[in-house]
Design a protein around this motif. Sequence first.
Motif, short mmCIF file in Angstrom:
data_model
loop_
_atom_site.label_atom_id
_atom_site.label_comp_id
_atom_site.label_asym_id
_atom_site.label_seq_id
_atom_site.Cartn_x
_atom_site.Cartn_y
_atom_site.Cartn_z
N PRO A 171 39.56 43.67 45.61
CA PRO A 171 39.60 44.40 44.41
C PRO A 171 41.14 44.84 43.98
N ALA A 172 42.02 45.06 44.77
CA ALA A 172 43.33 45.44 44.52
C ALA A 172 44.05 44.23 43.92
N VAL A 173 43.75 43.04 44.30
CA VAL A 173 44.26 41.70 43.89
C VAL A 173 43.75 41.67 42.35
N LEU A 174 42.43 41.82 42.23
CA LEU A 174 41.95 41.76 40.86
C LEU A 174 42.49 42.88 39.94
N ASN A 175 42.66 43.91 40.43
CA ASN A 175 43.42 45.06 39.68
C ASN A 175 44.91 44.65 39.30
N LEU A 176 45.60 43.94 40.09
CA LEU A 176 46.90 43.67 39.81
C LEU A 176 47.05 42.47 38.99
N LEU A 177 45.99 41.61 38.97
CA LEU A 177 45.85 40.62 37.64
C LEU A 177 45.41 40.88 36.54
N ARG A 178 45.04 42.19 36.47
CA ARG A 178 44.38 42.93 35.20
C ARG A 178 43.11 42.07 34.66
N ILE A 179 42.31 41.81 35.70
CA ILE A 179 40.78 41.35 35.55
C ILE A 179 39.99 42.63 35.69
N ARG A 180 39.65 42.90 34.20
CA ARG A 180 38.61 43.86 34.18
C ARG A 180 37.24 43.54 33.94
N ASP A 181 36.69 42.39 33.53
CA ASP A 181 35.51 42.04 33.44
C ASP A 181 34.77 42.27 34.67
N ARG A 182 33.59 43.07 34.66
CA ARG A 182 32.96 43.35 35.78
C ARG A 182 32.16 42.33 36.40
N ARG A 183 31.57 41.56 35.47
CA ARG A 183 31.00 40.08 36.01
C ARG A 183 31.85 39.24 36.86
N ALA A 184 32.91 39.20 36.37
CA ALA A 184 34.26 38.30 37.06
C ALA A 184 34.57 38.94 38.18
N ARG A 185 34.62 40.19 38.22
CA ARG A 185 35.18 40.98 39.31
C ARG A 185 34.17 40.83 40.57
N GLY A 186 32.85 41.00 40.10
CA GLY A 186 32.02 41.00 41.10
C GLY A 186 31.81 39.69 41.70
N LEU A 187 31.62 38.47 40.52
CA LEU A 187 31.59 37.05 41.17
C LEU A 187 32.67 36.71 42.20
N ALA A 188 33.86 37.02 41.83
CA ALA A 188 34.81 36.68 42.74
C ALA A 188 34.76 37.24 44.01
N VAL A 189 34.49 38.61 44.10
CA VAL A 189 34.36 39.31 45.49
C VAL A 189 33.44 38.62 46.26
N GLY A 190 32.20 38.39 45.73
CA GLY A 190 31.04 38.08 46.45
C GLY A 190 31.12 36.74 46.88
N ALA A 191 31.82 35.99 46.20
CA ALA A 191 32.01 34.47 46.56
C ALA A 191 32.87 34.44 47.82
N VAL A 192 33.62 35.17 47.91
CA VAL A 192 34.62 34.97 49.28
C VAL A 192 34.48 36.30 50.33
N SER A 193 33.80 37.06 49.82
CA SER A 193 33.68 38.43 50.81
C SER A 193 32.16 38.52 51.50
N HIS A 194 31.43 37.78 50.82
CA HIS A 194 29.78 37.72 51.38
C HIS A 194 29.34 38.86 51.17
N GLY A 195 28.22 39.69 52.13
CA GLY A 195 27.54 40.76 52.16
C GLY A 195 28.53 42.08 52.30
N ILE A 196 29.66 41.76 53.01
CA ILE A 196 30.71 43.02 53.24
C ILE A 196 31.07 43.39 51.80
N GLY A 197 31.63 42.29 51.03
CA GLY A 197 32.08 42.30 49.58
C GLY A 197 31.16 43.13 48.70
#
Length: 235
Positions: A171-197
Motif C-alpha cells: 500500500p505504501a508503494v502504491l501511494n508513492l506511485l500515486r496509484i489511486r484507483d481502488r480497483r487497481a490497488r486491490g488487484l495489485a496487492v491481492g496478486a502478490v500478498s494473497h489472503g494476508i493482503g
Amino acid sequence: MGEDLLDLARSPLVLLLVTLAGYQAGRWLQARTGGHALAQPVLVAIAVAGTAISVLGVDYADYRSATELIAFWLGPATVALAIPLHRQADRLEGFVVPLLVATVAGAATSIVSAVLLARMLGADEALEKTLSTKAATTPVAIALTETLGGIPPLAAVFAIATGIVSAITAPAVLNLLRIRDRRARGLAVGAVSHGIGASRMLREDETEGALAGLGMGLSALAISLLVPVLALVLF
C-alpha cells in the motif's frame, strides 16, 4: 510433575490455543497501533507460535497436525472473499480486460524475474524452481513446486514471506506511485500478498478488498498455467 507439564504444553489443544492467542495478540497490537503496517496479526502469530514450538521442542509435523483445524477453515475463509466481490460487481465494468492482461503479465514477470535473479546469485536449479512459484498462494506454490522438482516446504516459506512483506509494503508503494484507483490497488496487492493482503485491503476499503480477493485467485490460476510453460524455457 515437570515432565507431565511439558507433555501437556506439547498437546494439540495447547498448541492450537497458542496459535489462536498469538493471532489475537496481533489483532490487539494492530488496534493499539492504529492499524500500523508492521502490526500484521499473521506476523505476530508466526512469531508467537515459532517461539513456542522452539522452546517446547515440538517438531513442525506435530505442530502442523495439531493446528489442522485452522488450516481446514482457510478454505471456507478464502471462498468467503467472494461476498465482497459480489457486492462490488458493478465496479468491474470496463475493467475486465485490463484486469486479465495485468494478471497474466504480472504472473509472468514474477516467475521469470525470480528465476533469473536466483540464477544471477548462484542458486541451484532446485531453488530456482522453488522461487518461481512464490507469488502463488501457499497450497498452489507447494503443489507446483513439487511437480517441478523443487523444495515444497521452502516454497511455503517463500509464499508466506512474500505475502507478509507485500501486505506491509505494497500500500505504501502504491501511494508513492500515486496509484489511486481502488480497483487497481486491490488487484495489485491481492496478486502478490494473497489472503494476508486481501485481509488488510478489506479493512481499508471494501472495493480494494474485493479486488484483492479476485486478484489472489486469478494470480494463482495464472501462475499455475504459466509455470509449466515457462519452465520449458527457463530450466
